[in-house]
Motif scaffolding. Structure first.
Motif, PDB file in Angstrom:
ATOM      1  N   ALA A 484      82.328 161.845 103.302  1.00 51.25           N
ATOM      2  CA  ALA A 484      83.185 160.707 103.632  1.00 51.25           C
ATOM      3  C   ALA A 484      82.627 159.402 103.089  1.00 51.25           C
ATOM      4  CB  ALA A 484      83.364 160.620 105.149  1.00 51.25           C
ATOM      5  N   ASP A 485      81.306 159.311 102.937  1.00 52.07           N
ATOM      6  CA  ASP A 485      80.694 158.061 102.479  1.00 52.07           C
ATOM      7  C   ASP A 485      81.143 157.691 101.075  1.00 52.07           C
ATOM      8  OD1 ASP A 485      79.406 158.241 104.886  1.00 52.07           O
ATOM      9  OD2 ASP A 485      77.446 158.767 104.061  1.00 52.07           O
ATOM     10  N   GLY A 502      78.215 148.257  89.071  1.00 48.41           N
ATOM     11  CA  GLY A 502      76.769 148.386  88.962  1.00 48.41           C
ATOM     12  C   GLY A 502      76.262 149.435  89.934  1.00 48.41           C
ATOM     13  N   LEU A 503      75.291 150.221  89.498  1.00 52.25           N
ATOM     14  CA  LEU A 503      74.771 151.323  90.316  1.00 52.25           C
ATOM     15  C   LEU A 503      73.303 151.098  90.633  1.00 52.25           C
ATOM     16  CD1 LEU A 503      75.060 154.157  91.587  1.00 52.25           C
ATOM     17  CD2 LEU A 503      74.592 155.115  89.326  1.00 52.25           C
ATOM     18  N   VAL A 504      72.959 151.245  91.910  1.00 51.18           N
ATOM     19  CA  VAL A 504      71.575 151.155  92.373  1.00 51.18           C
ATOM     20  C   VAL A 504      71.248 152.459  93.092  1.00 51.18           C
ATOM     21  CG1 VAL A 504      69.920 149.905  93.797  1.00 51.18           C
ATOM     22  CG2 VAL A 504      71.754 148.647  92.643  1.00 51.18           C
ATOM     23  N   GLN A 505      70.159 153.115  92.695  1.00 54.24           N
ATOM     24  CA  GLN A 505      69.830 154.398  93.303  1.00 54.24           C
ATOM     25  C   GLN A 505      68.351 154.715  93.118  1.00 54.24           C
ATOM     26  OE1 GLN A 505      71.928 157.618  91.329  1.00 54.24           O
ATOM     27  NE2 GLN A 505      71.726 156.656  89.337  1.00 54.24           N
ATOM     28  N   GLN A 506      67.922 155.860  93.694  1.00 53.64           N
ATOM     29  CA  GLN A 506      66.554 156.340  93.544  1.00 53.64           C
ATOM     30  C   GLN A 506      66.540 157.613  92.695  1.00 53.64           C
ATOM     31  OE1 GLN A 506      67.554 155.675  97.148  1.00 53.64           O
ATOM     32  NE2 GLN A 506      67.198 153.628  96.350  1.00 53.64           N
ATOM     33  N   ASN A 507      65.358 158.168  92.494  1.00 50.21           N
ATOM     34  CA  ASN A 507      65.196 159.279  91.559  1.00 50.21           C
ATOM     35  C   ASN A 507      65.860 160.572  92.021  1.00 50.21           C
ATOM     36  OD1 ASN A 507      64.024 160.386  89.099  1.00 50.21           O
ATOM     37  ND2 ASN A 507      62.642 161.526  90.437  1.00 50.21           N
ATOM     38  N   VAL A 508      66.183 160.690  93.299  1.00 50.27           N
ATOM     39  CA  VAL A 508      66.738 161.942  93.805  1.00 50.27           C
ATOM     40  C   VAL A 508      68.124 161.762  94.414  1.00 50.27           C
ATOM     41  CG1 VAL A 508      64.483 162.994  94.214  1.00 50.27           C
ATOM     42  CG2 VAL A 508      65.545 161.627  96.014  1.00 50.27           C
ATOM     43  N   THR A 509      68.758 160.638  94.190  1.00 52.89           N
ATOM     44  CA  THR A 509      70.075 160.425  94.785  1.00 52.89           C
ATOM     45  C   THR A 509      71.171 161.139  93.995  1.00 52.89           C
ATOM     46  OG1 THR A 509      70.108 158.311  93.588  1.00 52.89           O
ATOM     47  CG2 THR A 509      69.554 158.234  95.915  1.00 52.89           C
ATOM     48  N   TRP A 510      72.324 161.290  94.637  1.00 49.85           N
ATOM     49  CA  TRP A 510      73.452 162.012  94.044  1.00 49.85           C
ATOM     50  C   TRP A 510      74.368 161.027  93.320  1.00 49.85           C
ATOM     51  CZ3 TRP A 510      75.725 166.447  97.489  1.00 49.85           C
ATOM     52  CH2 TRP A 510      74.706 167.329  97.831  1.00 49.85           C
ATOM     53  N   GLU A 511      74.293 161.002  92.013  1.00 49.31           N
ATOM     54  CA  GLU A 511      75.139 160.098  91.246  1.00 49.31           C
ATOM     55  C   GLU A 511      76.494 160.710  90.912  1.00 49.31           C
ATOM     56  OE1 GLU A 511      75.263 158.356  86.732  1.00 49.31           O
ATOM     57  OE2 GLU A 511      73.316 158.257  87.760  1.00 49.31           O
ATOM     58  N   TYR A 512      76.547 162.009  90.705  1.00 48.04           N
ATOM     59  CA  TYR A 512      77.763 162.620  90.170  1.00 48.04           C
ATOM     60  C   TYR A 512      79.014 162.375  91.014  1.00 48.04           C
ATOM     61  CZ  TYR A 512      80.961 166.084  88.249  1.00 48.04           C
ATOM     62  OH  TYR A 512      82.055 166.700  87.705  1.00 48.04           O
ATOM     63  N   GLY A 548      71.477 155.540  98.838  1.00 46.03           N
ATOM     64  CA  GLY A 548      70.158 155.721  99.429  1.00 46.03           C
ATOM     65  C   GLY A 548      69.638 154.478 100.126  1.00 46.03           C
ATOM     66  N   GLU A 549      68.421 154.084  99.764  1.00 49.41           N
ATOM     67  CA  GLU A 549      67.696 153.042 100.485  1.00 49.41           C
ATOM     68  C   GLU A 549      68.392 151.682 100.399  1.00 49.41           C
ATOM     69  OE1 GLU A 549      65.127 153.485 102.391  1.00 49.41           O
ATOM     70  OE2 GLU A 549      64.927 155.625 101.935  1.00 49.41           O
ATOM     71  N   ARG A 550      68.573 151.032 101.556  1.00 49.26           N
ATOM     72  CA  ARG A 550      69.216 149.724 101.617  1.00 49.26           C
ATOM     73  C   ARG A 550      68.361 148.632 100.971  1.00 49.26           C
ATOM     74  NH1 ARG A 550      73.071 147.470 105.477  1.00 49.26           N
ATOM     75  NH2 ARG A 550      73.082 149.523 106.448  1.00 49.26           N
ATOM     76  N   ASP A 551      67.012 148.739 101.086  1.00 50.75           N
ATOM     77  CA  ASP A 551      66.142 147.698 100.542  1.00 50.75           C
ATOM     78  C   ASP A 551      66.280 147.583  99.025  1.00 50.75           C
ATOM     79  OD1 ASP A 551      65.258 147.152 103.057  1.00 50.75           O
ATOM     80  OD2 ASP A 551      63.388 148.295 102.877  1.00 50.75           O
ATOM     81  N   ASP A 552      66.374 148.720  98.339  1.00 50.68           N
ATOM     82  CA  ASP A 552      66.540 148.686  96.891  1.00 50.68           C
ATOM     83  C   ASP A 552      67.832 147.986  96.503  1.00 50.68           C
ATOM     84  OD1 ASP A 552      64.198 150.029  96.664  1.00 50.68           O
ATOM     85  OD2 ASP A 552      65.081 151.981  96.221  1.00 50.68           O
ATOM     86  N   CYS A 553      68.831 148.123  97.345  1.00 48.22           N
ATOM     87  CA  CYS A 553      70.122 147.508  97.061  1.00 48.22           C
ATOM     88  C   CYS A 553      70.060 145.997  97.205  1.00 48.22           C
ATOM     89  CB  CYS A 553      71.174 148.084  98.002  1.00 48.22           C
ATOM     90  SG  CYS A 553      72.851 147.485  97.695  1.00 48.22           S
ATOM     91  N   ALA A 562      78.684 140.082  99.625  1.00 50.45           N
ATOM     92  CA  ALA A 562      78.737 140.796 100.900  1.00 50.45           C
ATOM     93  C   ALA A 562      78.326 142.251 100.682  1.00 50.45           C
ATOM     94  CB  ALA A 562      80.155 140.733 101.463  1.00 50.45           C
ATOM     95  N   VAL A 563      77.429 142.730 101.529  1.00 51.86           N
ATOM     96  CA  VAL A 563      76.940 144.107 101.426  1.00 51.86           C
ATOM     97  C   VAL A 563      77.372 144.872 102.673  1.00 51.86           C
ATOM     98  CG1 VAL A 563      74.935 145.597 101.169  1.00 51.86           C
ATOM     99  CG2 VAL A 563      74.940 143.346 100.095  1.00 51.86           C
ATOM    100  N   ARG A 564      78.050 145.982 102.478  1.00 52.89           N
ATOM    101  CA  ARG A 564      78.492 146.829 103.582  1.00 52.89           C
ATOM    102  C   ARG A 564      78.006 148.253 103.324  1.00 52.89           C
ATOM    103  NH1 ARG A 564      82.099 143.603 101.765  1.00 52.89           N
ATOM    104  NH2 ARG A 564      83.026 145.175 100.365  1.00 52.89           N
ATOM    105  N   TYR A 565      77.557 148.918 104.357  1.00 54.69           N
ATOM    106  CA  TYR A 565      77.062 150.291 104.246  1.00 54.69           C
ATOM    107  C   TYR A 565      77.850 151.217 105.159  1.00 54.69           C
ATOM    108  CZ  TYR A 565      72.930 150.820 101.274  1.00 54.69           C
ATOM    109  OH  TYR A 565      72.096 150.975 100.194  1.00 54.69           O
ATOM    110  N   GLN A 566      78.108 152.404 104.663  1.00 52.99           N
ATOM    111  CA  GLN A 566      78.558 153.500 105.521  1.00 52.99           C
ATOM    112  C   GLN A 566      77.667 154.688 105.235  1.00 52.99           C
ATOM    113  OE1 GLN A 566      82.721 154.505 106.386  1.00 52.99           O
ATOM    114  NE2 GLN A 566      82.291 156.600 105.691  1.00 52.99           N
ATOM    115  N   GLY A 567      76.724 154.947 106.137  1.00 57.64           N
ATOM    116  CA  GLY A 567      75.816 156.076 105.973  1.00 57.64           C
ATOM    117  C   GLY A 567      74.968 155.966 104.732  1.00 57.64           C
ATOM    118  N   TYR A 568      75.200 156.874 103.793  1.00 58.67           N
ATOM    119  CA  TYR A 568      74.368 157.008 102.605  1.00 58.67           C
ATOM    120  C   TYR A 568      74.719 156.012 101.512  1.00 58.67           C
ATOM    121  CZ  TYR A 568      72.391 159.571  98.557  1.00 58.67           C
ATOM    122  OH  TYR A 568      71.705 159.953  97.433  1.00 58.67           O
ATOM    123  N   VAL A 569      75.926 155.459 101.544  1.00 60.02           N
ATOM    124  CA  VAL A 569      76.446 154.661 100.437  1.00 60.02           C
ATOM    125  C   VAL A 569      76.717 153.234 100.897  1.00 60.02           C
ATOM    126  CG1 VAL A 569      78.204 154.498  98.639  1.00 60.02           C
ATOM    127  CG2 VAL A 569      77.528 156.741  99.513  1.00 60.02           C
ATOM    128  N   GLY A 570      76.339 152.283 100.043  1.00 62.47           N
ATOM    129  CA  GLY A 570      76.629 150.885 100.291  1.00 62.47           C
ATOM    130  C   GLY A 570      77.446 150.289  99.163  1.00 62.47           C
TER     131      GLY A 570
END
Length: 576
Positions: A484-485, A502-512, A548-553, A562-570
């Motif tokens: 759902a995220d 623009g995409l912000v992520q870590q080395n193991v996040t799901w981009e596809y 993933g991580e909110r701090d990296d975002c 404005a930054v909004r998050y739902q679970g795994y995705v912001g």
């Protein structure tokens, strides 16, 4: 039934049963492959995003990304997916690449058996053992790359075996080079199997050419060997050139070169690695057995001065042991196929006539090459929880020995008296061995059926069945709460009327999944681990999606957004 049964051209009951079992497994796997959406973890992170980046930019050049595996891991299997993507516009047929590779592996093992003089029953036994191996069953419906790599390595094997009896033609040399190059382009670990086989081929070519009597034979064989390497270089060279140009090394950045390859090669470290790899590959549901053998391995390692969790011989942040018996595509063990292969391999080395009476010398040489490949794996690849799938090429190379050995065992019993005895032989031992072999094959059939029925993350029955699970939810069976995220993020992006994301992520996040929910959008990375590929400027995008991580975002989001998050995705959007 003796050799005449095969010569007469009709199939025995056992042969028909084996053929039906192999065909049935392939048919059920095909159904799962067609019905299930790609949901492999590595595919979500880097296998499938590769394809989308190539389509978006219209070429195979590298791109800025936070996930180095998207650009540094060999892309041979993804090249095949790219063709399907361009032909169909989607990923509905992606699983067929590995399914077809599985079919190819079964054909290869039967051809290898035939090259050693094995008849139809021996070939069917080999195909049956390979086709019911849980790792083969589960990979055959996946977008992983291990079966593709195993198929190319198997091509090297069967082409090299042709060179044991006749001098190679130009066509064979070109085919060997292409198979070697495709192995390297798909998974470099496959070269651990291809290397010893090419050495075997070269030695056989020297022998056939009579190099002791004809000095020119050495030059001809050397030229043919160089031609193989040259053709392989043509196949894998462009990819290696791109990686070398970007990172200054053909194997990529230090992070990649140090994560999987062994960093210690002393005998004690290699011995401990061998014990741990064997323990995980041959794991069973018997928890006390797993715990007892693991404790013994740890004790042996400590006794010889090796830390069993040493990061120089253990993949980053993993710890031995792990349960590997469960039918999971990333780690499932193969105790039956592996155990049979070990026994057949030892017999092929020590008493080759018990395995291949028609070609004892050739089968001994082949078993030595397969054994060398396994030893190279122990010495070169760190133990990891997912190592069983990296060993798949060794399983495919070794299974022909199983088919030859079991067929010879059944034939010796059939050629004896009612109980399999002969003068001077122990009929009781022969009978027990035959019954045990049949029991193991029956158990192998059961394990294959359980793998395709209840395997994870694609199964026929139960929770997550391909018949009852929503297609979108199927993609997230590993992480159900993320489904759902991503849909929420897509709605937020559309609400902001954004096109360049623009995409912000870590080395193991799901981009596809992001490419799936935003198919008409331009997705660019705001991070880059590539020295010569700078990331996009946050000021150049209309919205930012963070995984993933909110701090990296928050570090990359422009002031005032404005930054909004739902679970795994912001999602971050500029002021209205």
């Amino acid at each position: 039934m003796g050799p005449a049964a095969t010569d007469l051209g009709y199939a025995t009951r056992a042969e028909r049963l084996l053929a039906v079992a192999v065909g049935g497994m392939l048919g059920v796997e095909l159904v799962v492959a067609l019905l299930a959406e790609p949901n492999n973890v590595d595919s979500q992170t880097y296998h499938l995003p590769k394809v989308e980046h190539w389509v978006a930019q219209g070429d195979l050049q590298l791109w800025a990304t936070a996930i180095h595996r998207q650009v540094t891991i060999p892309p041979g299997a993804e090249y095949l997916l790219l063709h399907l993507r361009l032909l169909t516009g989607g990923d509905a047929l992606y699983n067929l690449v590995q399914w077809l590779a599985g079919v190819g592996c079964l054909l290869i093992v039967t051809r290898i058996v035939a090259q050693f003089g094995g008849g139809r029953r021996a070939q069917l036994i080999a195909a049956f053992v390979a086709g019911t191996t849980p790792m083969v069953v589960l990979q055959a419906t996946s977008t992983q790359t291990d079966l593709v790599a195993a198929a190319w390595t198997g091509c090297v094997a069967t082409l090299a075996l042709d060179g044991l009896r006749r001098q190679a033609s130009i066509g064979t040399v070109l085919a060997l080079g292409a198979a070697t190059g495709l192995t390297a382009l798909t998974k470099t670990s496959g070269l651990l199997g291809a290397g010893p086989l090419l050495v075997l081929w070269g030695l056989a070519q020297l022998r056939l050419a009579g190099w002791l009597r004809r000095p020119g034979a050495v030059l001809r064989t050397g030229a043919a060997s160089l031609a193989i390497l040259a053709v392989a270089g043509v196949v894998v060279g462009p990819f290696l050139a791109r990686i070398t140009d970007e990172f200054g090394h053909p194997l990529g950045p230090p992070r990649l070169r140090e994560s999987i390859p062994m960093q210690r090669h002393d005998p004690a470290a290699v011995f401990v690695n061998r014990l741990r790899v064997g323990h995980t590959a041959l794991d069973t549901p018997l928890a006390p057995l797993r715990a007892g053998t693991a404790a013994a391995i740890v004790a042996v390692a400590e006794a010889i001065g090796v830390d069993p969790q040493d990061p120089e011989i253990t993949f980053h942040r993993t710890e031995f042991p792990v349960p590997a018996w469960y039918p999971d595509e990333d780690r499932v063990a193969f105790p039956l196929a592996g155990g049979l292969a070990l026994v057949a391999g030892v017999l092929a080395l020590a008493r080759p006539r018990l395995v291949a009476p028609a070609a004892p010398g050739a089968v001994r040489a082949y078993a030595a090459a397969v054994g060398a490949a396994l030893l190279l794996y122990f010495a070169m690849i760190k133990w990891q929880p997912w190592g069983n799938r990296l060993l798949l090429f060794c399983v495919i190379l070794a299974v022909p020995l199983v088919g030859l050995w079991l067929d010879a065992l059944f034939r010796r019993r059939a050629d004896g008296g009612p109980d399999g005895s002969r003068p001077g032989d122990s009929g009781g031992r022969r009978s027990v061995a035959t019954v045990a072999a049949v029991a193991v094959l029956a158990t192998a059939a059961l394990s294959g059926v359980l793998a395709v029925s209840y395997g994870f993350p694609r199964r026929l029955v139960g929770a997550g069945s391909v018949f009852t699970t929503d297609p979108w939810d199927t993609r997230f069976l590993r992480r159900p709460h993320w489904a759902a995220d991503f849909r929420w993020a897509a709605e937020e992006v559309r609400r902001a009327d954004a096109h360049r994301i623009g995409l912000v992520q870590q080395n193991v996040t799901w981009e596809y999944p992001l490419w799936l929910v935003l198919p008409e959008h331009d997705i660019v990375s705001l991070q880059s681990v590539l020295p010569n590929r700078p990331p996009a400027d946050p000021a150049s995008v209309d919205a930012i999606v963070c995984l993933g991580e909110r701090d990296d975002c928050t570090e990359l989001v422009p002031d005032g957004w404005a930054v909004r998050y739902q679970g795994y995705v912001g999602v971050a959007t500029p002021p209205s």
